[in-house]
Motif scaffolding. Structure first.
Motif, PDB file in Angstrom:
ATOM      1  N   CYS A   1       0.841  -1.209   0.000  1.00 37.60           N
ATOM      2  CA  CYS A   1       0.000   0.000   0.000  1.00 37.60           C
ATOM      3  C   CYS A   1       0.870   1.251   0.000  1.00 37.60           C
ATOM      4  CB  CYS A   1      -0.901   0.010   1.218  1.00 37.60           C
ATOM      5  SG  CYS A   1      -2.218  -1.222   1.124  1.00 37.60           S
ATOM      6  N   HIS A   2       1.875   1.260   0.897  1.00 38.05           N
ATOM      7  CA  HIS A   2       2.756   2.433   1.027  1.00 38.05           C
ATOM      8  C   HIS A   2       3.323   2.881  -0.312  1.00 38.05           C
ATOM      9  CE1 HIS A   2       5.436  -1.054   0.939  1.00 38.05           C
ATOM     10  NE2 HIS A   2       6.293  -0.242   0.389  1.00 38.05           N
TER      11      HIS A   2
ATOM     12  N   GLY B   1       6.633  -4.769   6.094  1.00 37.50           N
ATOM     13  CA  GLY B   1       6.877  -6.067   5.473  1.00 37.50           C
ATOM     14  C   GLY B   1       8.049  -5.964   4.514  1.00 37.50           C
ATOM     15  N   ASP B   2       7.965  -4.961   3.697  1.00 40.23           N
ATOM     16  CA  ASP B   2       8.985  -4.654   2.717  1.00 40.23           C
ATOM     17  C   ASP B   2      10.397  -4.541   3.310  1.00 40.23           C
ATOM     18  OD1 ASP B   2       8.253  -3.748  -0.055  1.00 40.23           O
ATOM     19  OD2 ASP B   2       9.687  -2.192   0.488  1.00 40.23           O
TER      20      ASP B   2
ATOM     21  N   ASN C   1       2.795  -0.208   9.400  1.00 40.36           N
ATOM     22  CA  ASN C   1       1.418  -0.441   9.848  1.00 40.36           C
ATOM     23  C   ASN C   1       1.283  -1.807  10.530  1.00 40.36           C
ATOM     24  OD1 ASN C   1       1.594  -2.093   7.646  1.00 40.36           O
ATOM     25  ND2 ASN C   1       0.273  -0.850   6.342  1.00 40.36           N
TER      26      ASN C   1
ATOM     27  N   VAL D   1       1.432  -4.688   9.567  1.00 40.92           N
ATOM     28  CA  VAL D   1       0.812  -5.774   8.784  1.00 40.92           C
ATOM     29  C   VAL D   1       1.223  -5.652   7.313  1.00 40.92           C
ATOM     30  CG1 VAL D   1      -1.300  -6.535   9.952  1.00 40.92           C
ATOM     31  CG2 VAL D   1      -1.277  -4.351   8.737  1.00 40.92           C
TER      32      VAL D   1
ATOM     33  N   SER E   1      -0.447  -5.089   4.316  1.00 40.56           N
ATOM     34  CA  SER E   1      -1.807  -4.669   4.006  1.00 40.56           C
ATOM     35  C   SER E   1      -2.241  -5.064   2.595  1.00 40.56           C
ATOM     36  CB  SER E   1      -1.960  -3.173   4.216  1.00 40.56           C
ATOM     37  OG  SER E   1      -1.919  -2.914   5.603  1.00 40.56           O
ATOM     38  N   LEU E   2      -1.378  -4.791   1.630  1.00 41.03           N
ATOM     39  CA  LEU E   2      -1.814  -5.014   0.245  1.00 41.03           C
ATOM     40  C   LEU E   2      -2.125  -6.490  -0.033  1.00 41.03           C
ATOM     41  CD1 LEU E   2      -2.429  -3.424  -2.313  1.00 41.03           C
ATOM     42  CD2 LEU E   2      -0.110  -3.830  -3.076  1.00 41.03           C
TER      43      LEU E   2
END
Ligand SMILES: Cc1ncc(C[n+]2csc(CCOP(=O)(O)OP(=O)(O)O)c2C)c(N)n1
Ligand code: SF4
Lengths: 289, 517
Positions: free
Chosen positions: A53-54, A96-97, A123, A125, A127-128
């Motif tokens: 998402c980021h 995560g990245d 975040n 988590v 998310s994407l």
């Protein structure tokens, strides 16, 4: 220039109310401010993103940019700097990245201390990919990939960064745009590897973060940013858990300049693309004769 | 005139350095030398050896019967004595030991005693050798020179080497790749150490300032290739180097290079796999992996040099095509090509100039002309068609670069002509050296594997009676590639999968077997 001028016409696909909007706003404000003060040439800014998402921020910022692959924001950003040390390089990653897929690059970039900035939209988590746990997710978290509850404790990226040699380590809160904008300004201006872990509560997959942060986040004060031991102590105040209310400091934890990676290579003077090469073949081959 | 010398000893005793020095001196006297290097994956102990084949005619491979064994330890004699020719000589500890003791030097001096003995045996002047030693070892050469002189006194001249005409170039495949990258105008070389590609890393690192390039070893191969693409984004020309395992880690970014239109040159030096395999030995087992590395459909170039001289030009071509079409190019080599030394009268570079430039936007997502992310049907189709068009453009241009070479007598009538050997890469040397003993055979060397020169390959096969594939692998992948590209099935395969390269005697023996069938 106005912050809006750094935007694009692309349709924004973040969930309405996602704190990523605030990060986008803080980045625009910080960069436009620096540009207005003559401290930065927007044409010379290159952003690098991961995947998540980021990373969609790539489409929403009107900057030079490289939409990279998951986990590889840092090596790509580092490569951009190697290719043209004159660029101001800003990396955007997810937790995560940066801390799962790309952890090795994170640690090593703290060591290398190239003059670049890394903003992590943390975040807690993925998310994407719809909400699985990451290395900063709290113990006990349950989701599709962890229905029995996560057994491990989260890592603390600030402690890691300070220990690994980052020369600028900060934490920001996405929803405090003025404060975050100020942190980003300082990170971009810092000569060396600057890292901000940005608390970015996902309002879909990590809902309880937002009220918890609103209640517990406070600004670091009376802290000597050059004091390594104290930086570690302050960084440990919150361990990324939610079991009980714990105060969460935001601000600059550690900041101490040391020689940047680029300065150690006499041949690294400017963009390689501007070099006109003339190969002296006789010289190159004479050692074989 | 032709001689084959084996120089061996436990790892760390110096056989590689010594054989290189002997080779270099012989090249300066006008001889052709092929230097094969064989060593296990350890730092001390074991048995490392080099085979030097020396001739007054060009030679591109080694042999396995020796005229002289220069032994740095007893193990070498025990291991290789069986391959000594009748009447062959062994110089070893018996001769070197007392001298090393007398000079009170380190054990490593045995090398220099052997150098003295070797050249005296062939009547080469002492001055020439001492000058070469001084050039190689500089200020620390005094004791070394003494040891050479002592060795020189030890034996009589039994054979006389007459001086050849031209001073020759003595160069390894890895050095060819390295100076090819310099000739191409490379700016950065990034690599994580992995045999047999790391000599390129160390060669270039040592010479980075004088060539105004930057050489850096990042934290792993994933970092290597992603850094390369970051730099490529700014217009820098970058080559990365690796072997199978490291290449596997790079494949995600190969696809990124294809999607984001960023030039990237990869030197892939194959070794014996799968997995860690036999790390310091040779193989051609990664052909299909190289051809297919990277998910999705995009243009890619895979070029395979056959010797050190070709390595220079082919590396330049890889840069040229990669930069022009902004897509990844792989220079496919192996241990045998990379770590063997070849001799040439001249070293040429190509006139091709690789040109890259900085871009404002690059994306791993499907994107429009502005670099923005798109998902709609029309844009997805457009993206694919843009990339597929590149494949067509590369397929047209690569034909200019001699993607195949044919050696040996012309084929004659269609279907009735001579027989055909087909191969690619480092097998070239042994095949060329075998060809004169193989009546009625031509050799088709395929240098471009992607794009594939299908017309030329089909034509040569159609003109031939028997067709035989030679490959340093267990399956003969090139036959599958040819079948896919031309529809022609090759049944005869001569394969070698013992980690060692072909020698011409193997090839002659095996071809005769196939020919009799
Ligand atoms: C190599 C690879 N593995 C997995 C994925 C799938 N993937 C896409 S986004 C993502 C997680 C993103 O999480 P994070 O980095 O925290 O970003 P967020 O979406 O939370 O902003 C994953 C695993 C991928 N794109 N590439
Ligand atoms: S899923 Fe979470 S992080 Fe992603 S856009 Fe929605 S709120 Fe933001």
């Amino acid at each position: 220039m106005k912050p809006e001028e750094l935007g694009t016409k692309e349709i924004n696909t973040w969930c309405p109310g996602c704190p990523n909007f605030s990060i986008l706003q803080a980045v625009k404000e910080a960069l436009s401010n620096l540009a207005n003060q003559g401290k930065l040439n927007i044409e010379n800014v290159a952003m690098v993103t991961g995947i998540g998402c980021h990373a969609k921020i790539y489409d929403y910022l009107n900057l030079k940019g490289f939409y990279g692959i998951h986990g590889r924001t840092l090596p790509i950003a580092f490569g951009v700097k190697l290719g043209n040390p004159g660029l101001t390089v800003i990396g955007f990653g997810g937790d995560g990245d940066t801390y799962a897929e790309g952890m090795e690059h994170f640690i090593h970039n703290c060591r290398y201390n190239a003059d670049l900035t890394m903003l992590v939209h943390n975040n807690q988590v993925f998310s994407l990919t719809t909400g699985q746990f990451t290395p900063t997710t709290e113990k006990g978290f349950k989701d599709g990939s962890s229905p029995l509850g996560l057994a491990e404790k989260p890592i603390n990226p600030l402690v890691l960064a300070i220990e690994a040699g980052a020369s600028f380590v900060a934490r920001g809160f996405a929803l405090d745009v003025p404060h975050l904008g100020e942190l980003i300004t300082q990170a971009v201006m810092h000569k060396g590897f600057s890292f901000i872990d940005i608390l970015q509560p996902c309002i879909v997959y990590h809902k309880y973060s937002l009220p918890y942060f609103n209640k517990n986040v406070y600004k670091l004060e009376n802290h000597d940013v050059t004091d390594f031991a104290s930086a570690l102590t302050r960084a440990r105040e919150w361990d990324y858990s939610y079991e009980k209310d714990v105060k969460i400091p935001v601000g600059i934890f550690y900041k101490k300049e040391r020689p940047v990676f680029e300065s150690q290579w006499p041949q690294l003077k400017g963009a390689w693309s501007t070099i006109q090469r003339k190969i002296n073949w006789q010289n190159v081959t004479k050692e074989f004769k | 005139m032709e001689k084959t010398i084996l120089i061996g000893g436990a790892a760390g005793l110096g056989s590689a350095v010594t054989s290189h020095l002997i080779g270099k001196i012989l090249c300066s006297l006008g001889y052709y030398v092929f230097d094969y290097r064989d060593y296990p994956s350890l730092i001390k102990g074991g048995n490392n050896f080099n085979v030097l084949r020396i001739a007054d005619q060009p030679v591109y491979s080694h042999k396995q019967k020796y005229d002289i064994i220069l032994a740095l330890d007893q193990g070498t004699i025990n291991l290789h004595k069986k391959d000594l020719k009748k009447g062959g000589l062994i110089f070893g500890n018996k001769e070197t030991g007392p001298i090393v003791q007398k000079l009170q030097g380190p054990q490593i001096l045995a090398n220099d005693v052997l150098i003295g003995m070797f050249f005296k045996h062939f009547g080469v002047g002492l001055k020439i050798i001492l000058a070469a030693v001084e050039k190689e070892f500089g200020s620390k050469s005094d004791l070394i020179k003494k040891a050479v002189e002592e060795g020189y006194q030890l034996v009589e001249t039994k054979e006389k080497l007459k001086k050849g005409q031209l001073v020759k170039y003595f160069i390894s495949g890895n050095e060819g790749i390295s100076i090819g990258s310099i000739a191409a105008g490379m700016d950065l070389h990034l690599a994580y150490p992995m045999t047999p590609a790391s000599p390129v890393l160390t060669f270039l690192a040592k010479r980075q300032l004088e060539n105004n390039i930057l050489v850096f070893q990042p934290e792993n191969e994933i970092a290597v290739v992603n850094m390369a693409l970051g730099a490529s984004f700014t217009g820098a020309k970058v080559m990365v180097g690796t072997s199978g395992g490291g290449f596997a880690l790079m494949t995600e970014a190969i696809s990124l290079s294809g999607m984001a239109d960023l030039p990237l040159v990869i030197y892939l030096a194959q070794r014996t796999g799968p997995s860690t395999g036999v790390p310091t030995h040779t193989a051609q087992g990664d052909l299909k992996f190289a051809l297919n590395a990277g998910h999705g459909e995009f243009a890619k170039i895979v070029v395979a040099p056959g010797d050190a001289k070709e390595a220079i030009i082919r590396t330049q071509e890889a840069f040229y095509l990669s930069c022009k079409y902004r897509t990844p190019a792989i220079v496919l080599g192996d241990k045998h090509l990379g770590e063997s030394n070849y001799t040439f009268d001249e070293l040429e570079k190509s006139k091709l100039a690789a040109v890259s430039s900085p871009v404002n936007r690059a994306s791993s997502y499907e994107h429009n002309a502005l670099g923005h992310t798109v998902e709609d049907i029309a844009s997805v189709i457009k993206g694919h068609e843009r990339r597929i068009k590149k494949i067509a453009l590369v397929e047209k241009e690569f034909l200019k670069f001699n993607p195949v070479s044919v050696y040996g007598p012309p084929a004659g009538e269609a279907g009735k002509g001579s027989n055909l050997i087909i191969s690619y890469g480092s097998t070239k040397g042994a095949i060329i050296d075998a060809l004169s003993s193989l009546k009625g055979f031509r050799f088709l060397q395929i240098s471009y594997l992607k794009p594939f020169p299908k017309e030329a390959v089909r034509r040569e096969i159609k003109k031939s009676r028997k067709v035989i594939l030679i490959e340093n692998s267990a399956t003969g992948a090139l036959a599958d590639v040819i079948a896919e590209q031309t529809g022609i099935i090759i049944k005869n395969k001569i394969l070698k999968y013992d980690g060692r390269p072909f020698i011409s005697d193997d090839i002659i023996k095996n071809i005769k077997k196939v020919d009799e069938d």
